[in-house]
Write an enzyme that holds these catalytic residues in place. Structure first.
Site, PDB file in Angstrom:
ATOM      1  N   LYS A   1      80.685  94.523  36.915  1.00 22.81           N
ATOM      2  CA  LYS A   1      80.806  93.283  36.370  1.00 22.81           C
ATOM      3  C   LYS A   1      79.317  92.906  36.174  1.00 22.81           C
ATOM      4  CE  LYS A   1      82.121  88.417  37.671  1.00 22.81           C
ATOM      5  NZ  LYS A   1      82.507  87.793  38.940  1.00 22.81           N
TER       6      LYS A   1
ATOM      7  N   LYS B   1      83.939  94.067  33.165  1.00 22.29           N
ATOM      8  CA  LYS B   1      83.953  92.777  32.829  1.00 22.29           C
ATOM      9  C   LYS B   1      82.502  92.264  32.445  1.00 22.29           C
ATOM     10  CE  LYS B   1      85.112  88.206  34.610  1.00 22.29           C
ATOM     11  NZ  LYS B   1      85.431  87.490  35.958  1.00 22.29           N
TER      12      LYS B   1
END
Length: 333
Positions: free
Chosen positions: A202, A254
């Protein structure tokens, strides 16, 4: 021209293109992301994400019903507490009467195992400072997120979500050791069958901007000390390997659009399903461009999602899931 190979032969009509397509989207690949907010009596549209809503418990259940009816098999739920319920540790996150746990319980009562209920397991929506864990002062006098204390609180949050009925918990705080801690806590409380979706890679991304509106974020500063630097690729491999060693059942990259090379890298090494998250900024850009007539909305949405599958994603978190599932049922791609 004396050509033996004419690749255009396999592009001559829609049926031909369909039978030789290398990558396919299915409704089962898509995870519908939904927000449930405390203290409202009707769904509230998110200004920076047109067409997306902060739901009441009742409208959340109906949104899940729409997803299920379209063929979507998984929903990911985020909670939006009232400002007065936020504190420095995010204690509303593990309160059985907290908004996210109430939303999980309502969906589980209504649908049972008909749909996979995934819960966001992070404190950023619940803390009054907007960070993903409690703050502390480090050895240099700087204010930082306390990694180990955060992991202990994630454990409490994950167990509370499992009790509420979540099939999957999804720690997104990027704290070192979070997967191992949560796995042990779940197992000790008898939730061996609850899965963990690890936000393994992330990034500290500018694409998250509209999401802050969606969850009413109180963020002060940035998250660069615990989310990944967008310049780094190998770091994602390390983070994914660590999460796999700690017991992650699924791993995620992400955002999506600017990180498809990372998706490919993670997909090549992962022994578990790989997910990617088409985040709020990606959604907002498509919606803005489509509203101005600069792009064909349906075409660009399907192209973007197909690109994520082509890069190696097995699952896609997207705000378009229900809508795209309807398109797919009509034979569009």
């Amino acid at each position: 021209m004396d050509l033996v190979r004419r690749p255009r032969r396999l592009r001559t009509n829609p049926a031909m293109r369909d039978i030789i397509a290398e990558t396919r989207l299915h409704a089962e690949d898509l995870i519908q992301v939904l927000f449930v907010r405390d203290g409202i009596d009707h769904p509230t549209e998110i200004v920076s994400m047109p067409g997306q809503y902060q739901h009441t418990i009742e409208s959340l259940v109906e949104a899940v019903r729409s997803a299920v009816d379209a063929g979507v098999k998984c929903v990911d739920l985020f909670g939006v507490p009232r400002d007065e319920d936020k504190d420095s540790e995010g204690s509303a996150a593990w309160d059985p009467e907290g908004i996210l746990n109430r939303g999980i319980a309502a969906v589980r009562r209504e649908f049972g195992d008909q749909v996979v209920i995934m819960a966001d397991t992070c404190l950023d929506e619940f803390t009054d400072h907007g960070h993903c864990g409690p703050l502390t002062i480090d050895g240099t006098g700087e204010t930082v997120v306390d990694n180990d204390r955060s992991v202990h609180l994630y454990e409490r949050m994950a167990v509370s979500q499992a009790r509420a009925g979540a099939h999957v918990v999804s720690p997104s705080g990027m704290m070192d050791g979070q997967i191992a801690g949560i796995r042990q806590a779940l197992d000790e409380q008898g939730f061996q069958d609850v899965s963990i979706m690890a936000y393994s890679a992330k990034y500290a991304s500018g694409f998250f901007g509209p999401f802050r509106d969606a969850v009413g974020s109180s963020l002060q500063g940035d998250r660069k000390t615990y989310q990944q630097d967008p310049a780094n690729r190998r770091e994602s491999v390390l983070e994914t390997q660590l999460d796999l060693e700690e017991g992650a059942d699924m791993v995620m990259v992400k955002p999506a659009m600017a990180y498809l090379d990372v998706v490919r890298e993670v997909a090549d090494l992962s022994t578990v399903p790989v997910a990617v998250y088409q985040v709020s900024g990606e959604y907002a850009m498509i919606e803005a461009a489509a509203a101005n007539g600069w792009v064909e909305r349906e075409r660009i949405v399907l192209e973007a999602l197909t690109g994520m599958r082509r890069a190696g994603a097995d699952l896609i978190f997207t705000y378009y899931a229900t809508e795209v599932a309807h398109w797919l049922s009509q034979g569009k791609r």
